[in-house]
Scaffold this active site. Structure first.
Site, PDB file in Angstrom:
ATOM      1  N   CYS A   1       0.815  -1.216   0.000  1.00 58.64           N
ATOM      2  CA  CYS A   1       0.000   0.000   0.000  1.00 58.64           C
ATOM      3  C   CYS A   1       0.846   1.262   0.000  1.00 58.64           C
ATOM      4  O   CYS A   1       0.322   2.366  -0.080  1.00 58.64           O
ATOM      5  CB  CYS A   1      -0.938   0.005   1.201  1.00 58.64           C
ATOM      6  SG  CYS A   1      -0.116  -0.348   2.744  1.00 58.64           S
TER       7      CYS A   1
ATOM      8  N   ASP B   1       2.619   2.429   2.483  1.00 58.21           N
ATOM      9  CA  ASP B   1       2.682   3.090   3.789  1.00 58.21           C
ATOM     10  C   ASP B   1       4.108   3.103   4.341  1.00 58.21           C
ATOM     11  O   ASP B   1       4.878   2.173   4.098  1.00 58.21           O
ATOM     12  CB  ASP B   1       1.800   2.340   4.802  1.00 58.21           C
ATOM     13  CG  ASP B   1       0.317   2.524   4.515  1.00 58.21           C
ATOM     14  OD1 ASP B   1       0.001   3.254   3.572  1.00 58.21           O
ATOM     15  OD2 ASP B   1      -0.488   1.936   5.248  1.00 58.21           O
TER      16      ASP B   1
ATOM     17  N   CYS C   1      -2.877   4.650   5.896  1.00 55.99           N
ATOM     18  CA  CYS C   1      -4.314   4.648   6.134  1.00 55.99           C
ATOM     19  C   CYS C   1      -4.619   4.718   7.632  1.00 55.99           C
ATOM     20  O   CYS C   1      -3.726   4.639   8.473  1.00 55.99           O
ATOM     21  CB  CYS C   1      -4.929   3.379   5.553  1.00 55.99           C
ATOM     22  SG  CYS C   1      -4.399   1.901   6.426  1.00 55.99           S
TER      23      CYS C   1
ATOM     24  N   CYS D   1      -1.291  -3.851   8.321  1.00 64.46           N
ATOM     25  CA  CYS D   1      -0.987  -2.647   9.112  1.00 64.46           C
ATOM     26  C   CYS D   1      -0.427  -3.039  10.475  1.00 64.46           C
ATOM     27  O   CYS D   1       0.500  -2.402  10.993  1.00 64.46           O
ATOM     28  CB  CYS D   1      -2.238  -1.801   9.316  1.00 64.46           C
ATOM     29  SG  CYS D   1      -2.977  -1.238   7.777  1.00 64.46           S
TER      30      CYS D   1
END
Lengths: 137, 222
Positions: free
Chosen positions: A37, A39, A64, A107
């Site tokens: 993603c 991140d 996110c 995450c």
């Protein structure tokens, strides 16, 4: 997909955002990323040299809501723990606490990686700042 | 190309077989492909699988036609795009990016070590720093006080990352070449794995670069 209340709370009121002095010998810095993603997450700890207790933890995450919440929670959890205790935090603990859905598990993985990376950096610093007695073979 | 959606002797549509997209189009698992030829094949198969042409088919056959034509669309959409094609092939070769990341974390946990990041630490630093700048620029704009120096700096960054994004595709095509040669020579699995891993690394880096380009543009144009 709806975020859980806990994620929203951490997202709206992230704990311990900021940074610590990277060059200090008591500070460990972990910078990790999730390429899926894009991140990035930076987590820093300040460790008491006598007790090995993590006295301060700061983070900054670009990603996110779940990534922000995971790292915010991680800083809360590591504070007050010894380095060894902090290493026992697993990503699934974060998943459970924040009720992360399967698509957001990475995450929590990122947050665990960040804790490990910060502690790893701190440990490395301790080895290099210690007297070189070990090397005298 | 030799597609296998139809019976070779009677030409009737066949029940969908569990085949990968390359096989669906009768292609070898190679990464260079003639896009024009793929498109022609797609149009031809689309015509043959058009539901309107199957009014005389029985219900079972109609269901097959529907399934085959939806598979055809998925296969074409995936294969015609260079990045999606590469990702799809890597998936066939057993690469699951997210799984990889999770299992590497578990490995680090068991071994008590720090997980090796899949992109070079220097790139992560750059990504982090640029994100800080972008945050600052967004805030400045929101306050109605855009910082011209920061904007100039971001324009430089935009050029730099857009160039890297372009280069990454060229680099990928180099690996395609290596990969296709190995397929032609029926090379050993470990040789293929080496090229496969290089492509995985590259796509991981490219993901970050793509996001940076997107975010810088959003801040500069928005």
């Amino acid at each position: 997909m709806a975020y859980s209340d806990k994620v929203i709370d951490h997202y709206n009121h992230p704990r311990n955002v900021g940074s610590l002095d990277k060059s200090s010998s008591d500070v460990g810095t972990g910078l990790v990323g999730a390429p899926e993603c894009g991140d990035v997450m930076k987590l820093q700890i300040k460790v008491n040299p006598q007790t090995n207790v993590i006295e301060e933890a700061k983070f900054k995450t670009f990603g996110c809501g779940s990534a922000i919440a995971s790292s915010s929670l991680a800083t809360e959890w590591v504070k007050g723990k010894t380095v060894d205790e902090a290493l026992s935090i697993k990503n699934m603990d974060i998943v459970k606490e924040l009720a992360l859905p399967p698509v957001k598990i990475h995450c929590s993985v990122l947050a665990e990686d960040a804790i490990r990376a910060a502690i790893g950096d701190w440990k490395k610093k301790q080895e290099t700042t210690k007297p070189a007695a070990v090397e005298a073979k | 190309m030799r597609a296998a959606q139809f019976c070779h002797s009677c030409g009737k549509v066949q029940p969908p077989a569990p085949a990968d997209y390359f096989t669906f189009f009768g292609l070898p698992r190679k990464l260079h492909l003639k896009e024009a030829a793929l498109q022609r094949e797609f149009y031809e198969l689309s015509r043959k699988l058009h539901p309107d042409l199957s009014v005389r088919a029985d219900a079972r056959e109609q269901a097959w036609i529907l399934e085959q034509s939806s598979r055809l669309n998925d296969a074409y959409r995936t294969l015609k795009d260079p990045i999606q094609r590469t990702q799809y092939l890597l998936g066939l070769e057993g690469v699951q990016l997210e799984e990889q990341s999770k299992s590497a974390t578990e490995e680090a946990r068991t071994a008590g070590t720090v997980k090796k990041q899949v992109v070079p630490p220097a790139l992560l630093e750059e990504v982090f720093e640029l994100n800080l700048q972008l945050e600052e620029a967004r805030l400045a704009k929101k306050m109605g006080e855009p910082d011209p120096e920061l904007v100039r700096e971001l324009e430089q960054q935009k050029k730099k990352w857009e160039a890297q994004f372009e280069e990454s595709l060229e680099e990928l095509k180099g690996y395609w070449h290596e990969w296709d040669k190995l397929i032609d020579h029926d090379a050993a699995p470990e040789k293929r794995a080496a090229v496969r891993d290089k492509m995985v690394d590259l796509l991981n880096r490219r993901n970050y670069i793509r996001n940076l380009v997107r975010d810088v543009n959003e801040v500069l144009e928005g």
